[in-house]
Scaffold this motif. Sequence first.
Motif, short mmCIF file in Angstrom:
data_model
loop_
_atom_site.label_atom_id
_atom_site.label_comp_id
_atom_site.label_asym_id
_atom_site.label_seq_id
_atom_site.Cartn_x
_atom_site.Cartn_y
_atom_site.Cartn_z
N LEU A 1 -16.75 -65.15 -16.60
CA LEU A 1 -17.91 -65.04 -15.73
C LEU A 1 -18.60 -63.69 -15.93
CD1 LEU A 1 -19.76 -65.81 -13.34
CD2 LEU A 1 -18.03 -64.78 -11.84
N GLU A 2 -17.81 -62.60 -15.93
CA GLU A 2 -18.40 -61.28 -16.10
C GLU A 2 -19.06 -61.14 -17.47
OE1 GLU A 2 -18.75 -59.37 -13.56
OE2 GLU A 2 -17.56 -60.82 -12.41
N GLY A 3 -18.46 -61.77 -18.48
CA GLY A 3 -19.07 -61.75 -19.81
C GLY A 3 -20.41 -62.46 -19.82
N LEU A 4 -20.49 -63.60 -19.13
CA LEU A 4 -21.75 -64.34 -19.06
C LEU A 4 -22.81 -63.57 -18.28
CD1 LEU A 4 -20.33 -67.94 -18.46
CD2 LEU A 4 -21.69 -67.22 -20.43
N MET A 5 -22.40 -62.90 -17.22
CA MET A 5 -23.35 -62.13 -16.43
C MET A 5 -23.94 -60.98 -17.26
SD MET A 5 -23.61 -63.54 -13.42
CE MET A 5 -24.07 -62.36 -12.15
N ILE A 6 -23.08 -60.31 -18.01
CA ILE A 6 -23.56 -59.23 -18.89
C ILE A 6 -24.50 -59.79 -19.95
CG2 ILE A 6 -22.83 -57.56 -20.65
CD1 ILE A 6 -20.25 -57.18 -19.00
N ASP A 7 -24.13 -60.96 -20.50
CA ASP A 7 -24.95 -61.59 -21.54
C ASP A 7 -26.32 -61.98 -21.00
OD1 ASP A 7 -25.07 -62.63 -24.30
OD2 ASP A 7 -25.25 -64.58 -23.32
N MET A 8 -26.36 -62.49 -19.78
CA MET A 8 -27.64 -62.85 -19.17
C MET A 8 -28.54 -61.62 -18.99
SD MET A 8 -26.75 -65.70 -16.23
CE MET A 8 -28.48 -65.87 -15.77
N LYS A 9 -27.95 -60.53 -18.55
CA LYS A 9 -28.72 -59.30 -18.36
C LYS A 9 -29.23 -58.76 -19.68
CE LYS A 9 -25.90 -58.06 -14.34
NZ LYS A 9 -24.84 -57.15 -13.83
N THR A 10 -28.47 -58.98 -20.77
CA THR A 10 -28.83 -58.42 -22.08
C THR A 10 -29.80 -59.31 -22.85
OG1 THR A 10 -26.63 -57.41 -22.21
CG2 THR A 10 -27.88 -57.57 -24.26
N ARG A 11 -29.50 -60.60 -22.90
CA ARG A 11 -30.27 -61.50 -23.76
C ARG A 11 -31.24 -62.41 -23.02
NH1 ARG A 11 -27.23 -64.88 -27.94
NH2 ARG A 11 -25.76 -65.43 -26.26
N PHE A 12 -31.25 -62.34 -21.71
CA PHE A 12 -32.14 -63.19 -20.93
C PHE A 12 -32.88 -62.34 -19.90
CE2 PHE A 12 -32.46 -66.98 -17.84
CZ PHE A 12 -33.56 -67.51 -18.50
N PRO A 13 -33.66 -61.36 -20.40
CA PRO A 13 -34.32 -60.40 -19.50
C PRO A 13 -35.40 -61.03 -18.62
CG PRO A 13 -35.10 -60.13 -21.75
CD PRO A 13 -33.96 -61.09 -21.81
N THR A 14 -35.86 -62.21 -18.98
CA THR A 14 -36.91 -62.85 -18.16
C THR A 14 -36.34 -63.32 -16.81
OG1 THR A 14 -36.47 -64.96 -19.27
CG2 THR A 14 -38.27 -63.60 -20.13
N PHE A 15 -35.01 -63.40 -16.73
CA PHE A 15 -34.37 -63.76 -15.46
C PHE A 15 -33.98 -62.45 -14.78
CE2 PHE A 15 -31.02 -65.13 -12.60
CZ PHE A 15 -31.50 -66.34 -12.13
N TYR B 1 -31.69 -70.24 -20.62
CA TYR B 1 -30.55 -69.44 -21.08
C TYR B 1 -29.48 -70.34 -21.71
CZ TYR B 1 -26.25 -66.68 -20.81
OH TYR B 1 -25.07 -66.04 -21.10
N ILE B 2 -29.23 -71.48 -21.10
CA ILE B 2 -28.20 -72.39 -21.61
C ILE B 2 -28.63 -73.03 -22.93
CG2 ILE B 2 -26.79 -74.43 -21.10
CD1 ILE B 2 -26.28 -72.10 -19.19
N THR B 3 -29.84 -73.57 -22.96
CA THR B 3 -30.28 -74.37 -24.11
C THR B 3 -30.78 -73.54 -25.29
OG1 THR B 3 -32.49 -74.61 -23.15
CG2 THR B 3 -30.86 -76.31 -22.63
N LYS B 4 -31.44 -72.41 -25.02
CA LYS B 4 -32.07 -71.65 -26.10
C LYS B 4 -31.30 -70.40 -26.52
CE LYS B 4 -36.76 -73.21 -25.06
NZ LYS B 4 -38.18 -72.81 -24.78
N ILE B 5 -30.37 -69.97 -25.69
CA ILE B 5 -29.62 -68.76 -26.04
C ILE B 5 -28.16 -69.07 -26.32
CG2 ILE B 5 -28.86 -66.49 -25.21
CD1 ILE B 5 -31.49 -66.29 -23.67
N LEU B 6 -27.50 -69.73 -25.39
CA LEU B 6 -26.08 -70.00 -25.58
C LEU B 6 -25.80 -71.09 -26.61
CD1 LEU B 6 -24.43 -69.90 -22.02
CD2 LEU B 6 -24.27 -68.21 -23.84
N PHE B 7 -26.56 -72.17 -26.54
CA PHE B 7 -26.25 -73.33 -27.41
C PHE B 7 -27.47 -73.79 -28.21
CE2 PHE B 7 -23.39 -73.53 -23.74
CZ PHE B 7 -22.16 -73.56 -24.37
N SER B 8 -28.24 -72.87 -28.66
CA SER B 8 -29.46 -73.23 -29.40
C SER B 8 -29.18 -73.93 -30.71
CB SER B 8 -30.30 -71.96 -29.67
OG SER B 8 -29.55 -71.04 -30.44
#
Length: 328
Positions: free
Chosen positions: A164-178, A228-235
């Motif tokens: 979970l913490e890894g995903l939260m960091i990843d969202m902050k880093t690679r999904f700045p629009t959120f 974030y799910i469709t275009k970043i994690l599992f694109s």
Amino acid sequence: MFATSTQRHFWMFKDETDVSNARLSANIKYISSRGRHMTVAERETHFLNVVEEKSLIMSYEYQLRDFCRKFHPPMPRYVIGTALHYLKRFYVNNSVMDYPPKEILVTCVYLACKVEEFNVSMDQFVGNLKGDREKAATIILNNELLLMQQLDYQLTVHNPFRPLEGLMIDMKTRFPTFSDPERLRPGIDEFLEQVFYTDAILIYSPSQISLAAIIHSASTSKENVDEYITKILFSEDQKRLLNLIEAVKKIRVMVRNVQLPHRDTIKALEKKLALCCNPDNNSESPAFKKRMKQSFEEEESFEDGQYPSASSDQVRNMLMGLSEMGKI
């Protein structure tokens, strides 16, 4: 890593039916052993069925949580998660009628404290219990090896908190629009607390559960993390994406259906359990006390240079148990 862990290889089930079948097998095995001289009707009246056992197990999972919440010093949630894993694993392959849940419960917490290096002494631990603390310490120590044996000495647990913490960091880093993913935290924490009272932790990986928590929290908060799910994690992996979507749906349904049985129902089941439990494993029964007294007498004889009156097979099993402990 989870992918190469004993949890992945030995403690993950195909689906809820697979888990239910394991519990049913344990239930049938106990009833066949203890009720072999009873009629079918007598068995149905006297023993707990597998649905009743599951209800009791859930009530004890909540008791475990409450005990850990009040624990002093404050207990980290990953220790609680590991203890709940142990309790679920133990009663997947054993009946609550065979081993007293209250005793196994505290033993699971004690073992989880040791494995997760949450360092508390036995005196500190039993200081959090009510009643005879010396007796509680004896019960825990007597059950600790049994618990490890039933877990096949596979004690490392991968909880969903780290991914979970890894995903939260990843969202902050690679999904700045959120903006500010931390605002999802309350819903995530609530979801993860509930998921431990389902069989999801025996079926789905920690990363799937943590991602389900994020998606659930975003959905209930009217937020959108689809991009974030469709275009970043599992694109680049549509097959994994489809599998994940299916897994997340099932995990969310399981959490949504969590319902603690009514207190009166649990009281009635506990009364029934008291009548059909295995006296050999019940610390309150004369049979158990006699067995423990014999064990202590044999231990004293052994210290005096005499061999205990155990069969060669029992001695061999004891030695095997000690050798297995060295693998932890």
